[in-house]
Design a protein around this motif. Sequence first.
Motif, PDB file in Angstrom:
ATOM      1  N   VAL A  23       8.451 -13.796  -4.468  1.00 22.61           N
ATOM      2  CA  VAL A  23       7.821 -14.709  -5.333  1.00 22.61           C
ATOM      3  C   VAL A  23       6.885 -13.919  -6.530  1.00 22.61           C
ATOM      4  N   TYR A  24       6.639 -12.699  -6.155  1.00 24.54           N
ATOM      5  CA  TYR A  24       5.512 -11.817  -6.997  1.00 24.54           C
ATOM      6  C   TYR A  24       5.892 -12.118  -8.698  1.00 24.54           C
ATOM      7  N   ASP A  25       6.959 -11.598  -9.123  1.00 22.49           N
ATOM      8  CA  ASP A  25       6.976 -11.600 -10.776  1.00 22.49           C
ATOM      9  C   ASP A  25       6.924 -13.131 -11.009  1.00 22.49           C
ATOM     10  N   PRO A  33      -3.846 -14.533 -17.182  1.00 24.51           N
ATOM     11  CA  PRO A  33      -4.850 -13.429 -16.964  1.00 24.51           C
ATOM     12  C   PRO A  33      -4.226 -12.150 -16.146  1.00 24.51           C
ATOM     13  N   TYR A  34      -3.133 -12.230 -15.294  1.00 26.73           N
ATOM     14  CA  TYR A  34      -2.550 -11.190 -14.908  1.00 26.73           C
ATOM     15  C   TYR A  34      -1.766 -10.331 -15.816  1.00 26.73           C
ATOM     16  N   ARG A  35      -1.319 -10.768 -16.738  1.00 25.34           N
ATOM     17  CA  ARG A  35      -0.806  -9.909 -17.879  1.00 25.34           C
ATOM     18  C   ARG A  35      -2.004  -9.293 -18.686  1.00 25.34           C
ATOM     19  N   LEU A  37      -4.579  -8.252 -17.145  1.00 27.83           N
ATOM     20  CA  LEU A  37      -5.255  -7.410 -16.418  1.00 27.83           C
ATOM     21  C   LEU A  37      -4.428  -6.132 -16.614  1.00 27.83           C
ATOM     22  N   GLN A  38      -3.112  -6.110 -16.555  1.00 27.56           N
ATOM     23  CA  GLN A  38      -2.246  -5.151 -16.777  1.00 27.56           C
ATOM     24  C   GLN A  38      -2.461  -4.404 -17.786  1.00 27.56           C
ATOM     25  N   ASP A  39      -2.882  -5.276 -19.081  1.00 26.68           N
ATOM     26  CA  ASP A  39      -2.771  -4.580 -20.222  1.00 26.68           C
ATOM     27  C   ASP A  39      -4.101  -3.583 -20.247  1.00 26.68           C
ATOM     28  N   ALA A  56      -0.846   3.786  -7.520  1.00 28.27           N
ATOM     29  CA  ALA A  56      -0.936   3.834  -6.055  1.00 28.27           C
ATOM     30  C   ALA A  56      -0.767   2.383  -5.714  1.00 28.27           C
ATOM     31  N   GLY A  57       0.452   2.053  -5.064  1.00 28.22           N
ATOM     32  CA  GLY A  57       0.531   0.444  -4.583  1.00 28.22           C
ATOM     33  C   GLY A  57       1.157  -0.003  -5.987  1.00 28.22           C
ATOM     34  N   CYS A  58       2.159   0.512  -6.590  1.00 32.34           N
ATOM     35  CA  CYS A  58       2.670  -0.136  -7.722  1.00 32.34           C
ATOM     36  C   CYS A  58       3.391  -1.342  -7.707  1.00 32.34           C
ATOM     37  N   ILE A  79       4.128   4.436  -6.432  1.00 35.60           N
ATOM     38  CA  ILE A  79       4.387   4.629  -4.929  1.00 35.60           C
ATOM     39  C   ILE A  79       4.005   3.195  -4.215  1.00 35.60           C
ATOM     40  N   ASP A  80       4.680   2.861  -3.245  1.00 42.10           N
ATOM     41  CA  ASP A  80       4.321   1.535  -2.728  1.00 42.10           C
ATOM     42  C   ASP A  80       5.267   1.663  -1.140  1.00 42.10           C
ATOM     43  N   PHE A  81       4.741   0.888  -0.211  1.00 38.10           N
ATOM     44  CA  PHE A  81       5.288   1.071   1.109  1.00 38.10           C
ATOM     45  C   PHE A  81       6.185   0.025   1.267  1.00 38.10           C
ATOM     46  N   ALA A  82       6.402  -0.931   0.401  1.00 38.22           N
ATOM     47  CA  ALA A  82       7.272  -2.258   0.642  1.00 38.22           C
ATOM     48  C   ALA A  82       8.826  -2.097  -0.198  1.00 38.22           C
ATOM     49  N   VAL A 108       5.983   5.107  -0.117  1.00 35.70           N
ATOM     50  CA  VAL A 108       5.104   6.041   0.418  1.00 35.70           C
ATOM     51  C   VAL A 108       3.930   4.962   1.212  1.00 35.70           C
ATOM     52  N   ASP A 109       3.528   5.206   2.474  1.00 37.53           N
ATOM     53  CA  ASP A 109       2.346   4.373   3.086  1.00 37.53           C
ATOM     54  C   ASP A 109       1.113   4.848   2.722  1.00 37.53           C
ATOM     55  N   LEU A 110       0.289   4.309   2.023  1.00 35.74           N
ATOM     56  CA  LEU A 110      -0.934   4.531   1.501  1.00 35.74           C
ATOM     57  C   LEU A 110      -2.113   4.961   2.653  1.00 35.74           C
ATOM     58  N   ASN A 111      -1.595   4.550   4.163  1.00 36.58           N
ATOM     59  CA  ASN A 111      -2.457   4.792   4.978  1.00 36.58           C
ATOM     60  C   ASN A 111      -2.286   6.159   5.711  1.00 36.58           C
ATOM     61  N   SER A 112      -1.362   6.849   5.022  1.00 32.73           N
ATOM     62  CA  SER A 112      -1.092   8.220   5.183  1.00 32.73           C
ATOM     63  C   SER A 112      -1.404   9.175   4.086  1.00 32.73           C
ATOM     64  N   CYS A 126      -4.841   1.706  -9.313  1.00 31.27           N
ATOM     65  CA  CYS A 126      -4.724   1.345  -8.045  1.00 31.27           C
ATOM     66  C   CYS A 126      -5.058  -0.280  -8.238  1.00 31.27           C
ATOM     67  N   ILE A 127      -4.180  -0.971  -8.434  1.00 30.66           N
ATOM     68  CA  ILE A 127      -4.504  -2.494  -8.780  1.00 30.66           C
ATOM     69  C   ILE A 127      -4.280  -3.292  -7.554  1.00 30.66           C
ATOM     70  N   ASN A 128      -5.411  -3.957  -6.982  1.00 31.54           N
ATOM     71  CA  ASN A 128      -5.204  -4.991  -6.110  1.00 31.54           C
ATOM     72  C   ASN A 128      -4.292  -4.427  -4.647  1.00 31.54           C
TER      73      ASN A 128
HETATM   74  C1  SAM Z   1      -1.224  -7.435  -4.608  1.00 30.30           C
HETATM   75  S1  SAM Z   1      -0.021  -6.114  -4.867  1.00 30.30           S
HETATM   76  C2  SAM Z   1      -0.149  -5.396  -6.246  1.00 30.30           C
HETATM   77  C3  SAM Z   1       0.816  -4.757  -6.748  1.00 30.30           C
HETATM   78  C4  SAM Z   1       0.428  -3.992  -8.259  1.00 30.30           C
HETATM   79  N1  SAM Z   1      -0.381  -2.816  -8.242  1.00 30.30           N
HETATM   80  C5  SAM Z   1       0.359  -4.942  -9.373  1.00 30.30           C
HETATM   81  O1  SAM Z   1      -0.847  -4.818  -9.994  1.00 30.30           O
HETATM   82  O2  SAM Z   1       1.123  -5.953  -9.415  1.00 30.30           O
HETATM   83  C6  SAM Z   1      -0.372  -5.077  -3.345  1.00 30.30           C
HETATM   84  C7  SAM Z   1       0.797  -4.035  -3.249  1.00 30.30           C
HETATM   85  O3  SAM Z   1       0.139  -3.240  -2.243  1.00 30.30           O
HETATM   86  C8  SAM Z   1       1.340  -2.554  -1.675  1.00 30.30           C
HETATM   87  N2  SAM Z   1       0.589  -2.029  -0.317  1.00 30.30           N
HETATM   88  C9  SAM Z   1      -0.127  -2.675   0.505  1.00 30.30           C
HETATM   89  N3  SAM Z   1      -0.665  -1.709   1.607  1.00 30.30           N
HETATM   90  C10 SAM Z   1       0.055  -0.595   1.251  1.00 30.30           C
HETATM   91  C11 SAM Z   1       0.117   0.461   1.890  1.00 30.30           C
HETATM   92  N4  SAM Z   1      -0.491   0.810   3.188  1.00 30.30           N
HETATM   93  N5  SAM Z   1       1.015   1.601   1.624  1.00 30.30           N
HETATM   94  C12 SAM Z   1       1.616   1.286   0.266  1.00 30.30           C
HETATM   95  N6  SAM Z   1       1.563   0.117  -0.533  1.00 30.30           N
HETATM   96  C13 SAM Z   1       0.910  -0.592   0.205  1.00 30.30           C
HETATM   97  C14 SAM Z   1       1.896  -3.869  -1.389  1.00 30.30           C
HETATM   98  O4  SAM Z   1       3.473  -3.478  -1.005  1.00 30.30           O
HETATM   99  C15 SAM Z   1       2.019  -4.530  -2.658  1.00 30.30           C
HETATM  100  O5  SAM Z   1       3.245  -3.953  -3.473  1.00 30.30           O
END
Ligand code: SAM
Length: 264
Positions: A23-25, A33-35, A37-39, A56-58, A79-82, A108-112, A126-128
Motif C-alpha cells: 500500500v506504500y506508494d 506532505p510526503y512528496r 518531504l522527499q523533495d 539507508a532504508g530506501c 538498501i533495505d531489508f524488505a 541489507v539488514d540495517l541491524n547489521s 535515512c528517511i523514517n
Molecule cells: C517508513 S519506510 C521509509 C522508506 C523510505 N525511506 C521512504 O522515505 O519512503 C521504512 C523502511 O525501512 C525499512 N527497514 C525497517 N527496518 C529495517 C532494517 N532493519 N533494515 C533495513 N531496512 C529496514 C523498511 O523495509 C521500509 O522500507
Amino acid sequence: MTELEDEADNRLYILFWQLYALVYDRILLSLLPYRRLQDAVAKSLNPRSEAYILDAGCGTGNLLYHLIRLKPEVKAVGIDFAPAMIRRARLKCRKYRTHRQRIYLRKVDLNSKIPYNNGEFQAVACINVLYAVKRPDFLLREINRVLKDRGRLVLVTPPYQPKMGPIFIEHVENMKNRRPYFWPFFLAGQLLSLAPWLFTFLILNMFIKKQESFHFLKEEELVSLVESCGFKLISLKKIYGNQDWFLEAEKINEKPGNKISFSN
Ligand SMILES: C[S@@+](CC[C@H](N)C(=O)[O-])C[C@H]1O[C@@H](n2cnc3c(N)ncnc32)[C@H](O)[C@@H]1O
C-alpha cells in the motif's frame, strides 16, 4: 532475547514491511506532505556530479527516483531489508533506463554492519527508518563509518508520540492552495479511490505507533544521539505535518561534545 528469538522477531518485522510495500506508494505518493518531504531531502543532499549517495532504508525508492530526476548523473545506492520494497524501487528506477547503471539496489539488514567500506559515501539519507531498527546508535555509527570526513547526513525520523492527523490536515491545506475552487472534488475523488488501501495503511500505522520496541525520540534525545555517534548538527526542524524531525548533520573527526545550535 536468545539468537533464535531475535531471528524470529526480525522475520516478523520483514513480513510487516513486505505488507506495507503493498500500500506504500499508493497512499504516500498521493500525500502532498510526503512528496514535499522527499523533495526537501533531495535538495538538502544537493548531489554534485561525482557524489556517491547512500539511501539507508530506501523503501520503494522514492528518494532515489527523485534524485535521478533532479540530477540524472547521480550515483546512488539504496538498501533495505524488505524484498518487496526493493523490487518496487528497482521497477521505478528502471524507468530511467539510461541511468540504471548508476543506481544500485541491495537487500541489507540495517541491524547489521552496512556492507560498504569506510568513507565510501559523500552523503547518506535515512528517511523514517531509524525508529524501526533495533539499535539506532548502532545504525548511526555505521552510517558515520561509511561516510567520508565531513560527509552529510540527512536524517528524517518521527518525534515522540507521532500522529497521522496533522499530515492529512497539511495535505488538505496544500490541496486548497493548489486548487482553490475544486479541492473538495479532488479530495473526495482521492478518498473514494484510495479507501481500501487507506484502511490497510491506517491499521499498519497503528501497529507502528503501538510498537514498544520502536524509537520515537524527543528533540534532546535525538540531538544527543546524533552527536554521540560522531556528527555535528547543522540544522534541526520539523516537517511532514510536524510529524517528522528533519535533521542535517556532518561527520566530524573529533570527539563529540561541540557546542551546537538548532531551531525547532
Ligand atoms: C517508513 S519506510 C521509509 C522508506 C523510505 N525511506 C521512504 O522515505 O519512503 C521504512 C523502511 O525501512 C525499512 N527497514 C525497517 N527496518 C529495517 C532494517 N532493519 N533494515 C533495513 N531496512 C529496514 C523498511 O523495509 C521500509 O522500507
